[in-house]
Design a protein around this motif. Structure first.
Motif, short mmCIF file in Angstrom:
data_model
loop_
_atom_site.label_atom_id
_atom_site.label_comp_id
_atom_site.label_asym_id
_atom_site.label_seq_id
_atom_site.Cartn_x
_atom_site.Cartn_y
_atom_site.Cartn_z
N SER A 224 0.85 -1.18 0.00
CA SER A 224 0.00 0.00 0.00
C SER A 224 0.89 1.23 0.00
CB SER A 224 -0.92 0.01 1.22
OG SER A 224 -0.20 -0.27 2.37
N GLU B 28 -7.86 6.56 -3.06
CA GLU B 28 -7.07 5.36 -2.76
C GLU B 28 -6.82 5.28 -1.25
OE1 GLU B 28 -3.71 4.76 -5.52
OE2 GLU B 28 -2.49 4.66 -3.72
N HIS B 29 -6.47 6.42 -0.67
CA HIS B 29 -6.17 6.48 0.76
C HIS B 29 -7.38 6.06 1.60
CE1 HIS B 29 -4.36 7.77 4.43
NE2 HIS B 29 -5.22 8.74 4.63
N ASP C 293 -10.34 -0.69 4.10
CA ASP C 293 -9.79 -2.05 4.09
C ASP C 293 -9.22 -2.40 5.47
OD1 ASP C 293 -7.38 -3.91 3.73
OD2 ASP C 293 -8.30 -4.07 1.75
N TRP C 294 -8.50 -1.44 6.04
CA TRP C 294 -7.87 -1.61 7.35
C TRP C 294 -8.93 -1.84 8.43
CZ3 TRP C 294 -2.76 -2.23 7.87
CH2 TRP C 294 -2.19 -2.10 9.14
N TYR D 3 -7.93 2.35 1.40
CA TYR D 3 -7.01 1.61 2.29
C TYR D 3 -7.48 1.68 3.73
CZ TYR D 3 -3.46 0.34 -1.12
OH TYR D 3 -2.81 -0.25 -2.17
N ARG E 64 -3.87 -9.65 1.04
CA ARG E 64 -4.07 -8.21 0.87
C ARG E 64 -4.74 -7.91 -0.47
NH1 ARG E 64 -1.25 -4.22 3.64
NH2 ARG E 64 -2.83 -2.93 2.65
N TYR F 71 -4.82 -4.61 -2.98
CA TYR F 71 -4.18 -3.30 -3.20
C TYR F 71 -5.03 -2.47 -4.16
CZ TYR F 71 -0.18 -5.40 -0.92
OH TYR F 71 0.64 -6.01 -0.01
N TYR F 72 -5.02 -1.18 -3.91
CA TYR F 72 -5.85 -0.25 -4.70
C TYR F 72 -4.93 0.75 -5.39
CZ TYR F 72 -8.96 -2.14 -1.16
OH TYR F 72 -9.64 -3.00 -0.33
N SER G 122 -0.35 4.67 -0.83
CA SER G 122 -1.09 5.89 -1.11
C SER G 122 -0.36 7.10 -0.53
CB SER G 122 -2.47 5.80 -0.50
OG SER G 122 -3.14 7.00 -0.71
#
Ligand code: SF4
Length: 412
Positions: free
Chosen positions: A48, A292-293, A299-300, A296, A267, A269-270, A50
């Motif tokens: 990741s 994107e941030h 996702d987290w 993430y 994982r 990824y973006y 971003s």
């Protein structure tokens, strides 16, 4: 000279003479080939990353968009640097966003390594202490098995001839046979197939040659099968291009859930879409990096904080998009009505407070076994981000004035 060319140049000129005879390989290689095949992986994500993008400035440090040497994390969390390259930039697919595509209208030079060449370059960089691993991807010729065979041959040379035991992230090409995936799983640490879009219909907007179910999902199933047999130490990952086909963040979230729950990925990824000149999508606007941030962060919340699907859904607007706010803060603002006392709130409740993560929640639970929490400094010492947390906490019986939730924690 681009940065990757410089590195290779340095690797072959090392004053410590750690390259030895391997350096001679470069006498016969056009450095621009190494650079072009490195550039071809620019949009392949292996960790990741971003951050702000720095484009077209040669003399900057820390630019995550640069190709060549990238960083990733091993299964035990160690950060390593890897030589990231394509085996060939020849591709028979027509993905509209890609410079290797058959649709690309710009000038193009086709390059390919031989397995021996690529193995020797990798070893030279490794001996020069520039890398600890290899991230190997490729364009896809009409025979994906044939190109995979050559990529596997590279790993065999690295293992057998050079005794290389460094980290290997191997991109499984769409449509490759199970037997090849099995072979490579015995030599690589991590495998990934790029899923690119959240569904079959979205992929069909970006490529007329890739089959979502057969070329991608089926290969992910194969890898999952191998992972269940414990043949893959760092597991399977994938990558989505964000915003190239109008998909919403909620579409992406639904796919992410499937990838983690059904495919058992380590994982997702973006990578936000950035148009490349002379591709079919050159006129489409770049997506903001904050998108994107925020993905993430979403996702987290799911993967690490173990928020439920229903909790996370609160963060999406009615059109299915995240706004540019920390999704955890947004969820808290909409769900935490009364202030929480850190002296008696259960672990799961503490974790829902902005500024408190799994480690600080765990520390609070341990600390309060012997101590009473009555001031912000104690929380600060336990690793809490007090600026974000205090508007949601009751400390020493007093509630922090809301105003509303301290103007959303001073805009994060
Ligand atoms: S398969 Fe698509 S994304 Fe991958 S190299 Fe070929 S054209 Fe580019």
């Amino acid at each position: 000279m681009t940065s990757l060319e410089k590195i290779v140049h340095l690797a072959t000129q090392s004053e410590y003479d750690c390259i030895g005879d391997e350096g001679k390989i470069f006498e016969n290689i056009d450095l621009s080939k190494i650079d072009a095949l490195g550039q071809g992986t620019k949009h392949d994500i292996c960790t990741s990353s971003s951050t702000r993008r720095v484009v077209d400035q040669n003399e900057v440090l820390g630019d995550v968009t640069r190709s060549g040497i990238c960083h990733s994390f091993t299964a035990n969390g160690r950060c390593i640097s890897m030589f990231k390259t394509l085996f060939t930039n020849y591709c028979t697919h027509d993905c509209k966003y890609c410079q290797n595509s058959t649709d690309y209208k710009g000038p193009k030079s086709i390059y390919s390594y031989t397995p021996e060449e690529l193995a020797r370059i990798t070893i030279s960089l490794y001996k020069g202490n520039y890398i600890e691993g290899l991230f190997l991807s490729s364009g896809v010729s009409s025979d994906e098995d044939l190109i995979t065979e050559k990529m596997i041959e590279t790993l065999k040379i690295l293992n057998d001839k050079y005794n290389f035991a460094g980290y290997v992230h191997f991109k499984v090409l769409p449509g490759v046979s199970y037997e090849y995936i099995k072979q490579v799983s015995e030599m690589a640490d991590r495998l990934s197939v790029n899923i690119e879009t959240p569904s079959k219909s979205y992929l069909s907007e970006l490529s007329s040659t890739k089959n979502y179910v057969n070329d991608i999902l089926k290969r992910q199933h194969y890898i999952k099968k191998l992972e269940l047999k414990k043949e893959l130490p760092a597991g399977q990952t994938t990558q989505l291009v964000i915003g190239a086909c109008g998909e919403s963040d909620f579409d992406i979230f639904k796919r992410t859930l499937k990838e983690y729950n059904e495919m058992m990925l380590k994982r997702v990824y973006y990578s936000v879409f950035n148009p490349i000149t002379a591709t079919a999508l050159e006129g489409l606007s770049a997506q903001p990096t904050w998108r994107e941030h925020r993905l993430y962060q979403m996702d987290w919340l799911y993967r690490v904080y173990k928020f439920s699907e229903n909790e996370i859904k609160i963060a999406f607007d009615e059109d299915g998009f995240l706004n540019n706010k920390d999704p955890k803060l947004y969820i808290a603002l909409n769900t935490l009505d009364s202030s929480i006392d850190p002296n008696d709130a259960p672990y799961d409740e503490l974790l829902r407070v902005p500024g408190i993560g799994p480690k600080s929640a765990y520390r609070i639970v341990n600390y309060r076994k012997k101590n009473k929490i009555y001031k912000r400094e104690q929380l600060l010492n336990l690793g809490v981000r007090v600026k974000n947390a205090t508007p949601f906490l009751k400390i020493n019986g007093g509630e922090y004035p809301r105003l509303d939730r301290w103007i959303e924690c001073q805009t994060q």
